[in-house]
Design an enzyme around this catalytic site. Structure first.
Site, PDB file in Angstrom:
ATOM      1  N   LYS A 114       0.825  -1.215   0.000  1.00 14.73           N
ATOM      2  CA  LYS A 114       0.000   0.000   0.000  1.00 14.73           C
ATOM      3  C   LYS A 114       0.856   1.260   0.000  1.00 14.73           C
ATOM      4  CE  LYS A 114      -4.544  -1.460   1.278  1.00 14.73           C
ATOM      5  NZ  LYS A 114      -5.730  -1.305   2.107  1.00 14.73           N
ATOM      6  N   LYS A 196      -3.064 -10.335  -7.391  1.00 16.66           N
ATOM      7  CA  LYS A 196      -4.370 -10.794  -6.903  1.00 16.66           C
ATOM      8  C   LYS A 196      -5.475  -9.868  -7.428  1.00 16.66           C
ATOM      9  CE  LYS A 196      -4.667  -8.240  -2.676  1.00 16.66           C
ATOM     10  NZ  LYS A 196      -5.061  -8.036  -1.349  1.00 16.66           N
ATOM     11  N   LYS A 199      -9.649  -4.249  -6.121  1.00 13.42           N
ATOM     12  CA  LYS A 199     -10.419  -3.099  -6.616  1.00 13.42           C
ATOM     13  C   LYS A 199      -9.516  -2.083  -7.302  1.00 13.42           C
ATOM     14  CE  LYS A 199     -12.704  -4.193  -2.429  1.00 13.42           C
ATOM     15  NZ  LYS A 199     -12.744  -4.073  -0.996  1.00 13.42           N
TER      16      LYS A 199
HETATM   17  P1  TYM Z   1     -10.335  -6.876   2.358  1.00 11.64           P
HETATM   18  O1  TYM Z   1     -11.478  -5.937   2.474  1.00 11.64           O
HETATM   19  O2  TYM Z   1      -9.152  -6.452   1.548  1.00 11.64           O
HETATM   20  O3  TYM Z   1     -10.824  -8.251   1.798  1.00 11.64           O
HETATM   21  C1  TYM Z   1     -11.922  -8.918   2.384  1.00 11.64           C
HETATM   22  C2  TYM Z   1     -11.722 -10.412   2.337  1.00 11.64           C
HETATM   23  O4  TYM Z   1     -11.559 -10.846   0.974  1.00 11.64           O
HETATM   24  C3  TYM Z   1     -10.343 -11.593   0.848  1.00 11.64           C
HETATM   25  N1  TYM Z   1      -9.783 -11.324  -0.486  1.00 11.64           N
HETATM   26  C4  TYM Z   1      -9.531 -12.276  -1.398  1.00 11.64           C
HETATM   27  N2  TYM Z   1      -9.712 -13.612  -1.373  1.00 11.64           N
HETATM   28  C5  TYM Z   1      -9.364 -14.296  -2.501  1.00 11.64           C
HETATM   29  N3  TYM Z   1      -8.856 -13.703  -3.608  1.00 11.64           N
HETATM   30  C6  TYM Z   1      -8.669 -12.373  -3.670  1.00 11.64           C
HETATM   31  N4  TYM Z   1      -8.193 -11.805  -4.772  1.00 11.64           N
HETATM   32  C7  TYM Z   1      -9.010 -11.590  -2.532  1.00 11.64           C
HETATM   33  N5  TYM Z   1      -8.970 -10.253  -2.251  1.00 11.64           N
HETATM   34  C8  TYM Z   1      -9.452 -10.115  -0.993  1.00 11.64           C
HETATM   35  C9  TYM Z   1      -9.442 -11.093   1.969  1.00 11.64           C
HETATM   36  O5  TYM Z   1      -8.468 -12.031   2.318  1.00 11.64           O
HETATM   37  C10 TYM Z   1     -10.445 -10.861   3.088  1.00 11.64           C
HETATM   38  O6  TYM Z   1     -10.721 -12.067   3.762  1.00 11.64           O
HETATM   39  N6  TYM Z   1      -8.071  -6.267   6.761  1.00 11.64           N
HETATM   40  C11 TYM Z   1      -9.185  -6.902   6.099  1.00 11.64           C
HETATM   41  C12 TYM Z   1     -10.525  -6.524   6.699  1.00 11.64           C
HETATM   42  C13 TYM Z   1     -10.554  -6.728   8.165  1.00 11.64           C
HETATM   43  C14 TYM Z   1     -10.703  -7.988   8.830  1.00 11.64           C
HETATM   44  C15 TYM Z   1     -10.698  -7.676  10.208  1.00 11.64           C
HETATM   45  C16 TYM Z   1     -10.859  -9.297   8.364  1.00 11.64           C
HETATM   46  C17 TYM Z   1     -10.446  -5.765   9.115  1.00 11.64           C
HETATM   47  N7  TYM Z   1     -10.519  -6.349  10.345  1.00 11.64           N
HETATM   48  C18 TYM Z   1     -10.821  -8.695  11.175  1.00 11.64           C
HETATM   49  C19 TYM Z   1     -10.982 -10.302   9.334  1.00 11.64           C
HETATM   50  C20 TYM Z   1     -10.961  -9.998  10.693  1.00 11.64           C
HETATM   51  C21 TYM Z   1      -9.183  -6.483   4.634  1.00 11.64           C
HETATM   52  O7  TYM Z   1      -8.659  -5.436   4.283  1.00 11.64           O
HETATM   53  O8  TYM Z   1      -9.840  -7.317   3.810  1.00 11.64           O
END
Ligand code: TYM
Length: 332
Positions: A114, A196, A199
């Site tokens: 990031k 990966k 967005k």
């Molecule tokens: P975020 O919002 O980036 O993504 C949400 C979830 O989607 C999964 N993910 C993917 N899985 C497979 N292929 C992909 N290309 C892909 N892109 C995203 C992520 O692994 C995630 O499970 N930090 C976290 C949000 C968060 C969180 C938490 C999650 C904040 N606090 C506590 C669990 C527990 C995040 O930015 O995910």
């Protein structure tokens, strides 16, 4: 009677929900609500580590909440809430900042990625984000946290922080385990299979709310591999593009990789790409339609997030009180 195991996860409303978010973690959540005590939240506090347009952020939060419900998360059977509605997240986040080391935060892959992408806004929140994520998790004492592969490192640091804290003060936190699906844990971008799906590259990213024509267009233009064999075979190193499509097709149809290879034997990429697109369109259609219906009912969504915040707050405050007492704060 045994108490139900607890599960928690969240997604950032930083853009619209994409196929990676759905096939990685979200798709598996509805079956879990039957068996576990589940908390799913919208991680809006995390989202402002990158600049957002306020009106758009508000819209995205509601869309994501509607997506959650449309994907099968029945608010009567699990707790759905917005992170910023439960102040204990920020409060425990600060405490845990003081038990998280600079060195361990510096090693986080997502921080490095990031900061490379947002050079003009390398803020402190981006750096301490894993401590807030640890707070999100530990407040609810979950047994496991279902996430995609890219979040595994953050769940691991959460375990380290919890163990450090417990080592000093006794058993305050349950140590949660990451739960990563076997298929779909890392969906790659359709136009750049080395990265990966995310967005930040919309052309290679299928949004849950994309219209069928748009989904088909993205799949037909998906980058496949320049090998001479041109057959549908799962080999992530040699054929990352096709292997990613196989993974997506397997996730939405429930077929095994071998079944897929047999189905497309002798047919080549030209037949395979639209077939994957169509399978995805059919999976997303009911979710998109239900999301649109729910978005027209703002009163219902408001009822869901208010009730969710109350339930979440009750549990979160219990853990926070315990933590405050352990570190030596005077109770009010
Ligand atoms: P975020 O919002 O980036 O993504 C949400 C979830 O989607 C999964 N993910 C993917 N899985 C497979 N292929 C992909 N290309 C892909 N892109 C995203 C992520 O692994 C995630 O499970 N930090 C976290 C949000 C968060 C969180 C938490 C999650 C904040 N606090 C506590 C669990 C527990 C995040 O930015 O995910």
């Amino acid at each position: 009677m045994d108490e139900k195991k607890v599960m928690l996860s969240g997604i950032q409303p930083s853009g619209e929900l994409h196929l990676g978010n759905y096939l990685g973690p979200l798709r598996h959540w509805p079956e879990m609500i039957e068996e576990f005590d589940c908390y799913f939240f919208l991680a809006d506090l995390h989202t402002i580590t990158v600049r957002q347009e306020p009106a758009q952020l508000r819209r995205r939060v509601l869309t994501l909440l509607a997506n959650y419900i449309a994907c099968g998360l029945d608010p009567e059977k699990c707790t759905l809430f917005i992170q910023s509605h439960v102040p204990a997240h920020a409060q425990l986040g600060w405490v845990l900042d003081c038990y998280t080391m600079f060195g361990e935060l510096s090693r986080m892959t997502q921080f490095k990625d990031k900061t490379a992408k947002h050079k003009d806004n390398i803020n402190a929140g981006l750096f301490t984000y894993p401590a807030l994520m640890a707070a999100d998790i530990l407040l609810y004492q979950p047994d496991f946290v279902p996430v995609g592969e890219d979040q595994k490192q953050h769940v691991e640091i959460c375990r380290d922080i919890a163990e450090r804290f417990n080592g000093l003060y006794g058993d305050v936190f349950k140590i949660p385990a990451p739960h990563i699906p076997k298929v779909g844990a890392r969906i790659m971008s359709l136009n750049d299979p080395a990265s990966k799906m995310s967005k930040s590259n919309l052309d290679g990213c299928v949004i849950l709310m994309d219209k069928p024509e748009e989904v088909m267009r993205k799949f037909k233009r998906a980058v496949t591999d320049s090998d001479t064999e041109r057959c549908v075979r799962f080999a992530p190193q040699e054929k990352p593009g096709v292997s990613n499509l196989i993974q997506i097709y397997a996730s939405v149809t429930g077929k095994s990789f071998e079944e897929i290879e047999t189905e497309f034997e002798g047919k080549g990429y030209g037949a395979f790409k639209p077939a994957v697109g169509e399978a995805v369109v059919e999976t997303l259609r009911p979710i998109r339609e239900e999301t649109e219906r729910l978005l027209a009912d703002k009163a219902y969504l408001e009822h869901v997030y208010k009730a969710g915040a109350e339930k979440a707050e009750y549990v979160a405050n219990k853990t926070l009180r315990k933590v405050y007492k352990k570190v030596g704060f005077v109770a009010r």
